[in-house]
Design a protein around this motif. Sequence first.
Motif, PDB file in Angstrom:
ATOM      1  N   ALA A  52       6.531  -7.036  -9.437  1.00 11.80           N
ATOM      2  CA  ALA A  52       6.002  -7.003 -10.524  1.00 11.80           C
ATOM      3  C   ALA A  52       4.314  -6.732 -10.445  1.00 11.80           C
ATOM      4  O   ALA A  52       4.119  -5.944 -12.142  1.00 11.80           O
ATOM      5  CB  ALA A  52       5.445  -8.339 -10.003  1.00 11.80           C
ATOM      6  N   SER A  53       3.571  -5.718  -9.694  1.00 16.38           N
ATOM      7  CA  SER A  53       2.696  -4.375 -10.318  1.00 16.38           C
ATOM      8  C   SER A  53       3.703  -3.527  -9.715  1.00 16.38           C
ATOM      9  O   SER A  53       2.539  -2.841 -10.966  1.00 16.38           O
ATOM     10  CB  SER A  53       2.101  -4.950  -8.869  1.00 16.38           C
ATOM     11  OG  SER A  53       2.368  -4.636  -7.284  1.00 16.38           O
ATOM     12  N   HIS A  54       3.667  -3.030  -9.192  1.00 15.53           N
ATOM     13  CA  HIS A  54       4.590  -1.400  -9.098  1.00 15.53           C
ATOM     14  C   HIS A  54       6.100  -1.305  -8.414  1.00 15.53           C
ATOM     15  O   HIS A  54       6.420  -2.411  -7.290  1.00 15.53           O
ATOM     16  CB  HIS A  54       3.136  -0.078  -8.501  1.00 15.53           C
ATOM     17  CG  HIS A  54       3.336  -1.151  -7.287  1.00 15.53           C
ATOM     18  ND1 HIS A  54       1.994  -1.960  -6.448  1.00 15.53           N
ATOM     19  CD2 HIS A  54       2.875  -0.235  -5.863  1.00 15.53           C
ATOM     20  CE1 HIS A  54       1.989  -1.591  -5.408  1.00 15.53           C
ATOM     21  NE2 HIS A  54       2.614  -0.956  -5.214  1.00 15.53           N
ATOM     22  N   PRO A  55       6.365  -0.202  -8.801  1.00 17.98           N
ATOM     23  CA  PRO A  55       7.998  -0.185  -8.306  1.00 17.98           C
ATOM     24  C   PRO A  55       7.357  -0.204  -6.372  1.00 17.98           C
ATOM     25  O   PRO A  55       6.865   1.387  -5.987  1.00 17.98           O
ATOM     26  CB  PRO A  55       8.709   0.278  -8.466  1.00 17.98           C
ATOM     27  CG  PRO A  55       7.624   1.179  -9.557  1.00 17.98           C
ATOM     28  CD  PRO A  55       6.439   0.333  -9.656  1.00 17.98           C
ATOM     29  N   LEU A  56       8.410  -0.409  -5.728  1.00 17.38           N
ATOM     30  CA  LEU A  56       9.055   0.320  -4.069  1.00 17.38           C
ATOM     31  C   LEU A  56       9.192   1.448  -4.493  1.00 17.38           C
ATOM     32  O   LEU A  56      10.237   1.590  -5.085  1.00 17.38           O
ATOM     33  CB  LEU A  56       9.304  -0.620  -3.294  1.00 17.38           C
ATOM     34  CG  LEU A  56       8.260  -2.014  -3.097  1.00 17.38           C
ATOM     35  CD1 LEU A  56       8.899  -3.354  -1.974  1.00 17.38           C
ATOM     36  CD2 LEU A  56       6.973  -1.592  -2.485  1.00 17.38           C
ATOM     37  N   LEU A  57       9.057   2.519  -4.006  1.00 15.59           N
ATOM     38  CA  LEU A  57      10.235   3.370  -4.233  1.00 15.59           C
ATOM     39  C   LEU A  57      10.698   4.014  -1.930  1.00 15.59           C
ATOM     40  O   LEU A  57       9.746   3.711  -1.022  1.00 15.59           O
ATOM     41  CB  LEU A  57       9.358   5.006  -4.009  1.00 15.59           C
ATOM     42  CG  LEU A  57       8.680   4.463  -5.819  1.00 15.59           C
ATOM     43  CD1 LEU A  57       7.660   5.540  -5.703  1.00 15.59           C
ATOM     44  CD2 LEU A  57       9.414   4.102  -6.398  1.00 15.59           C
ATOM     45  N   GLY A  58      11.424   4.844  -2.063  1.00 15.24           N
ATOM     46  CA  GLY A  58      11.913   5.577  -1.134  1.00 15.24           C
ATOM     47  C   GLY A  58      12.213   4.534  -0.001  1.00 15.24           C
ATOM     48  O   GLY A  58      12.574   3.596   0.311  1.00 15.24           O
ATOM     49  N   GLN A  59      11.469   4.901   1.122  1.00 15.46           N
ATOM     50  CA  GLN A  59      11.616   4.209   2.502  1.00 15.46           C
ATOM     51  C   GLN A  59      10.836   3.112   2.442  1.00 15.46           C
ATOM     52  O   GLN A  59      10.674   1.953   3.167  1.00 15.46           O
ATOM     53  CB  GLN A  59      10.117   5.125   4.382  1.00 15.46           C
ATOM     54  CG  GLN A  59      10.308   4.487   4.884  1.00 15.46           C
ATOM     55  CD  GLN A  59      11.874   4.663   5.711  1.00 15.46           C
ATOM     56  OE1 GLN A  59      12.369   5.428   5.611  1.00 15.46           O
ATOM     57  NE2 GLN A  59      12.644   4.334   6.332  1.00 15.46           N
ATOM     58  N   GLN A  60       9.958   3.093   1.567  1.00 19.01           N
ATOM     59  CA  GLN A  60       9.202   1.441   0.814  1.00 19.01           C
ATOM     60  C   GLN A  60      10.109   0.164   0.774  1.00 19.01           C
ATOM     61  O   GLN A  60       9.637  -0.688   1.207  1.00 19.01           O
ATOM     62  CB  GLN A  60       8.389   1.485   0.392  1.00 19.01           C
ATOM     63  CG  GLN A  60       6.629   2.485   0.506  1.00 19.01           C
ATOM     64  CD  GLN A  60       6.029   2.272  -0.877  1.00 19.01           C
ATOM     65  OE1 GLN A  60       6.620   2.539  -1.768  1.00 19.01           O
ATOM     66  NE2 GLN A  60       4.785   2.663  -0.738  1.00 19.01           N
ATOM     67  N   VAL A  61      10.956   0.701   0.154  1.00 17.40           N
ATOM     68  CA  VAL A  61      12.187  -0.271   0.023  1.00 17.40           C
ATOM     69  C   VAL A  61      12.952  -0.390   1.444  1.00 17.40           C
ATOM     70  O   VAL A  61      13.556  -1.877   1.300  1.00 17.40           O
ATOM     71  CB  VAL A  61      13.364   0.448  -1.251  1.00 17.40           C
ATOM     72  CG1 VAL A  61      14.009  -0.725  -1.130  1.00 17.40           C
ATOM     73  CG2 VAL A  61      12.159   1.158  -2.358  1.00 17.40           C
ATOM     74  N   LEU A  62      13.305   0.511   2.307  1.00 18.87           N
ATOM     75  CA  LEU A  62      14.029   0.140   3.519  1.00 18.87           C
ATOM     76  C   LEU A  62      13.280  -0.613   4.196  1.00 18.87           C
ATOM     77  O   LEU A  62      13.453  -1.542   5.047  1.00 18.87           O
ATOM     78  CB  LEU A  62      14.431   1.462   4.127  1.00 18.87           C
ATOM     79  CG  LEU A  62      15.168   1.815   3.287  1.00 18.87           C
ATOM     80  CD1 LEU A  62      15.295   3.266   4.295  1.00 18.87           C
ATOM     81  CD2 LEU A  62      16.600   1.894   3.735  1.00 18.87           C
ATOM     82  N   ASP A  63      11.801  -0.394   4.487  1.00 19.99           N
ATOM     83  CA  ASP A  63      10.422  -1.345   4.998  1.00 19.99           C
ATOM     84  C   ASP A  63      10.602  -2.783   4.924  1.00 19.99           C
ATOM     85  O   ASP A  63       9.910  -3.802   5.593  1.00 19.99           O
ATOM     86  CB  ASP A  63       9.691  -0.841   5.548  1.00 19.99           C
ATOM     87  CG  ASP A  63       9.279   0.881   5.921  1.00 19.99           C
ATOM     88  OD1 ASP A  63      10.243   1.466   6.167  1.00 19.99           O
ATOM     89  OD2 ASP A  63       8.496   1.504   5.379  1.00 19.99           O
ATOM     90  N   ALA A  64      10.818  -3.077   3.935  1.00 20.38           N
ATOM     91  CA  ALA A  64      10.626  -4.249   2.068  1.00 20.38           C
ATOM     92  C   ALA A  64      12.043  -5.102   2.741  1.00 20.38           C
ATOM     93  O   ALA A  64      12.732  -6.127   2.526  1.00 20.38           O
ATOM     94  CB  ALA A  64      10.142  -4.112   1.969  1.00 20.38           C
ATOM     95  N   GLY A  65      12.868  -4.436   3.006  1.00 21.28           N
ATOM     96  CA  GLY A  65      14.349  -5.256   4.352  1.00 21.28           C
ATOM     97  C   GLY A  65      15.019  -5.030   2.450  1.00 21.28           C
ATOM     98  O   GLY A  65      15.671  -6.551   1.934  1.00 21.28           O
ATOM     99  N   LEU A  66      14.517  -4.632   0.905  1.00 18.51           N
ATOM    100  CA  LEU A  66      14.875  -5.333  -0.486  1.00 18.51           C
ATOM    101  C   LEU A  66      16.054  -3.540  -0.979  1.00 18.51           C
ATOM    102  O   LEU A  66      16.663  -3.841  -1.685  1.00 18.51           O
ATOM    103  CB  LEU A  66      13.856  -4.612  -1.726  1.00 18.51           C
ATOM    104  CG  LEU A  66      12.966  -6.101  -1.215  1.00 18.51           C
ATOM    105  CD1 LEU A  66      11.671  -5.514  -1.793  1.00 18.51           C
ATOM    106  CD2 LEU A  66      13.320  -6.709  -1.502  1.00 18.51           C
TER     107      LEU A  66
END
Length: 504
Positions: A52-66
């Motif tokens: 909703a606020s800003h996209p998760l990118l790269g390693q952030q996506v993996l860390d969030a389990g998405l």
Amino acid sequence: MSQGTLAIDLGSSSTLVGWQAEAGQPGELLALPPICRSAVDPVIPSLVSPTASHPLLGQQVLDAGLDQSAERDFKALLSQAAPPPAARQAAEALLDGIWARLPETISPERLVLTAPVNGFIHYRQWLQNWAERQQVNEVALVDEPTAAALGAGLPPGSLVLVLDMGAGTTDLSLVRLEGGQGRAMPMAQLVRFAGNSVPQSQRSLRTARVIGKAGATVGGRSIDRWWAAALGAPQAPAIAWLDAAEQLKCELSQMEQSQVVLQINGQTRALKGTRRQLEAVLMEHGLPDLLQDLLDQVEAAARRSGEAMDEIDAVMAVGGGSELPWLQNWLKSHLPGRPLAVSQPLAAVVQGALAMTPALQVIDVLQSGVSLRCWDQRLERQRWHPLFWPGQAWPTPQPLELILASRAGQNSLELQLGTPQPASRSEVVFVDGMPTLRRAAAGDPGVTLWPGGETELPLSAPVQDGQDRLALRFGIDRERQLWMEGEDLATHELLPRRILGIVE
């Protein structure tokens, strides 16, 4: 604040960013936490998860389990004439995130981006649109296998064959490194973006000549799909299946047999496989035929340029797929006696892109060429007359001159242009979402008409039937644009230069 060159190699599965403070200085890979794997591992997973606020990118996506629901494999889609909006938005979000996280101590005055050979024109247009929004004076583009050859550090004059198997594409390129002094002969000014020419030093001009290149939209992710199906995956496998298949594939590059654990829908399953089984899958899906087609196209371009394949100094295998033992063995068997380099397969492209320093000049070649439809009076039928062959260097040093005749009473001439298709033994089709190599139909290669219809040239003065009427000159500029100018031989009226389109 340090000024220099920034290079971005956007890959289907991973992305790398490189920085070079000054021309001639060694480049370095930039780690950009938290979107790269770690502070010491600069690889950025090519993943984007909208929020909703800003996209998760790269390693952030993996860390969030998405990662299961994230946008991925979007790079190959950008090579299409009309890429899906989701793919374009995901790629732009990743590049925007990289730009926003650059260290405050650097100020890019030059941006170098890489692109696959297949679909180069459409990919270039998308990159150009993105690059125009960035605050950088100079922007250049280089195709990925050529950049890899430039990053090899080979001596001047070396003839290098580069096989770049990424996640979504496989490209083959033959490059001659020429001129100058030093340990590596990189290139620059492949294209010019946003009206900015890449400067070049006349004092130490060095060139790299692309002799031939060919590509296909089959890569490491295609192999993952084939391998997952062989391991028992359903027809439309989930991301977890593809990731497990990729993990097992990578392990089989280091050992003869292995197993990985697949976790899906709350269940755990062991996937076992051997290197021999994986190689049988590659054979079954026609990968040898595809590679042979690409090699034949590059070899034909080499012959037209007066180069011999037995004079190749080195063969480079880059990209994630380059670590497959089967691929390395295929290269050794088809190009015996040439040293094979597979070191730093992921970093080779971005290091080569950094080698595009302002003291360099580019001589690139066309992949497909362009032909003009005309009337053959002897055969009494329409035929395609080649204007520029595949392998033609651009920008063209001299224009091509062509004399066209007209019939009595004819009040206009129509120019119809087309792109000749290579005579390939196999083609890539998608069956139920899976890339499949299919044997191509026999017959003469076809020609794909350029969009936009014909270009009409009005004729004002009457002439006799069959009399020479127009003297036309064709050339290709630094933007890969086909231009035409000429003279009406009956009225001596000059025809101003006009742009006809982009040549592939």
